[in-house]
Scaffold this active site. Sequence first.
Site, PDB file in Angstrom:
ATOM      1  N   HIS A 151       0.882  -1.241  -0.023  1.00 24.06           N
ATOM      2  CA  HIS A 151      -0.043   0.082  -0.124  1.00 24.06           C
ATOM      3  C   HIS A 151       0.599   1.512  -0.005  1.00 24.06           C
ATOM      4  O   HIS A 151       2.162   1.232   0.496  1.00 24.06           O
ATOM      5  CB  HIS A 151      -1.135   0.116   1.233  1.00 24.06           C
ATOM      6  CG  HIS A 151      -0.385   0.014   2.821  1.00 24.06           C
ATOM      7  ND1 HIS A 151       0.130  -1.070   3.165  1.00 24.06           N
ATOM      8  CD2 HIS A 151       0.527   0.888   3.192  1.00 24.06           C
ATOM      9  CE1 HIS A 151       0.831  -0.918   4.338  1.00 24.06           C
ATOM     10  NE2 HIS A 151       0.902   0.415   4.501  1.00 24.06           N
ATOM     11  N   PRO A 152       0.555   2.411  -0.422  1.00 20.01           N
ATOM     12  CA  PRO A 152       1.125   3.573  -0.335  1.00 20.01           C
ATOM     13  C   PRO A 152       1.169   4.259   0.896  1.00 20.01           C
ATOM     14  O   PRO A 152      -0.023   4.129   1.668  1.00 20.01           O
ATOM     15  CB  PRO A 152       0.489   4.367  -1.666  1.00 20.01           C
ATOM     16  CG  PRO A 152      -0.955   4.037  -1.741  1.00 20.01           C
ATOM     17  CD  PRO A 152      -0.760   2.586  -0.996  1.00 20.01           C
TER      18      PRO A 152
END
Lengths: 575, 224
Positions: free
Chosen positions: B136-137
Amino acid sequence: MSIIKNWYKNVYHKLFHLDDRLLLIIAGICVGICSGLAAVALRLSLEVVLEWLHPFRHYWWAFLLPAIGALLSSLYLEKIAREGAGHGVPEVIYAVSRYGGLLRFRSSYSRLISSFLTIGSGGSAGPEAPVVMSGSSIGSSIAKFLGLNDRQRITLVGCGTAGAIASIFNAPIAGLVFSIEVILGEWKFVNIIPIAIAAVAGAEVSQAIIPEQILFNHQPFQVGASDILPSICLAMVTAMISVLFTKILRQTAKIAKKSFFPLWVRAVIGGSTVGIMAIFIPVVLGEGYHFIQSMISGTFSMSIFFIFVAIFGKIFATAMTLGWGGSGGIFAPCLLIGSLTGIVFHKALFSLFPSIECASEGAYALLGMTGLISGVMQAPLTGIFLIVEITSGYETILPLIVVSSISSTMSHYIDPASFYFKELIERGQFLRPGTDARILADLNIRELIETSYIKVSENMVFRKFIEILKTSQQNFYPVIADETGEYKGVIQISTIRKYALDPGMYDMIFLNQIMDTEVMTASLENDLQEVLDIMDIDNVDSIPVVENDKFIGMISKTMILDLYRRELIMQTSVQ
Amino acid sequence: MELSVFDLSKYLGVVPDTIERWARQGKLPIFKKGINYRFDTKELEQWAGKHNIRLNFSDKGIVEKERESIITLSKAVQNGGVYFDIQAKDVNSVLKSCLEKISNIPNDFKTDVLNRLIERESALSTGIGNAIAIPHPREQLIYLTDPLVSICFLANPVNYKALDNQPVSILFFLLCSSLKMHLHLLSVLSFCLRDSSFVSFLKSRPDPIELIEKIEILQGQNPL
């Protein structure tokens, strides 16, 4: 040598440290004499200049005299003394409640000069407020000279006020009562005796120097029970006039502030308006003590219609003088308007009921004065005692109390803030001792900040934070940026609990993802009232204090309550 | 408007007993005396103005902040889709080839998403162990309309520098537009992955529809 030194040390110590009541009494006498002298000086110079200007009053350009006076006065205050216009009483009250009575030495003469220029040239204002300002400033300066603390300085400021009022009216009790009722706002045992002595000293000074020019010669009046009913009616009239007077004063000042004229043009406009009015109604000129004297002694001869017009003329002239740049107080105008009202009322009473048995015109002039003072300043005791002392007897006390209480109650009902306090309330500077506003104003944010907080980096992994959490007691963790140390947000234990109980999340999130950035912050410049407002709006118990993007500490309701209570105990305890 | 002791206690933020004591002590403007005190709104407003007291007639503060609509994990998986047999050798190529497959991300943004995911991996691996990773960012992707969770099954396990050093073969791509959504989905996902039967079910490479049904059942058991 050493014996003398020791003895001196002992005496000094005993005099100035062990018993500060004695010290305050001695200093109070000095302050009373000095402020009495200031009052006498202003009165004498006003007399001289009025006489000197008298021959010029018949020229057509005489209406310019008040304009010139107001112009000089406003320029003096603005350019040389660098003080605000106005009467100065709210400033003294504010200094007493906020800065322990600290006033500049400059104020002890600047208002005297400016009001001398305004009133001497014919502007409609009173010399009392400037003298009060000057007396308080003398008291403050003497306290500074003696190195006294705030509490003692406040007492000396009260002494200065009392001495000034006592000297001008030759009424020591009125000085004492005015000082405590209006300026200090609390009846404290330690204050009363020095102030009473200062008031007597001030009154004695004026009696010694200008016995022939004492404002109100003591003269008895025959006031009987039949005057009660008329006094009740008179009180209602004076209450109305008081409210009207206050309203017009404030409205005129507001209009003047809104106008785009520079200060000196405003002063010229105000002054010449008064000058022109004086051509038709000479009563409006100056402080009007002569007219008051003649009204009390019953030698004032004007038709009822003219006196009626003169009431409103004086109100308007005072508003134009004070609101448009002149300098002076409202005490003398109050007295003049009050006595005019009293006389109109008396004349009207006699024309309606020719057979009525009641006191003379002079007595009603005095009752009217009480009504106006009680109404405008909402200081009923000052009104009562001033007149009691002027009449040197208690025969008039019953109607005085009736007029004073009804007038102050009615005007309080219509407008709860008196003329002196209104400005302060509008600016949020009305801080009477023992009130919430006063305590909040006295407490500084710096006294309440808890600074020992472990700060965490915004790039910290949650697992590492959990380790910190295990060993520390904090409920709040400020989050800061790595390089700059800037404040980014705050982590509250209560909001991250669900993540803390889920080990699967430990390596998945960084602190800047779970920190609370929407929490309102306070800065060191905020006062406590604002901080509490922020807490109320956000419904939180603690907020971070941030200054220049740096986290300083947290401020919590618990800390505030703790210190608030101690402060309340300190402020209300009897010394 | 007439107010009772109870109403006023709400507006002033104190308990009714305090209101009654204040009324008895003559500190409040009372409209009607008797067993039940009554107060008048207008009088109270004047009184509060005079004493610098805050009155909340508008019920502000009582109403809680509006809750953001929360999407369930199963819905997010439906948005994201399930993809099988992805070929890759290392972390970056895994992310790249997975992203190419995920159809719900607009093509213009794919390079940006990839860069952000690589950045996140270089800070700390998202391989949580058990051959599973949750890429995930760190910053949220504001250009996404709906949050999405894409499940990608790799053809061969890849060394992902995971926390338990095991090679990774199953990836949950967690892409959201808001932080709140992200944290919510992450916590539900972490709850599901703690269930060992779910993990072994995952390893059997189930049919997408069955997988979503299973997630629906599991997320219902999540107490949070």
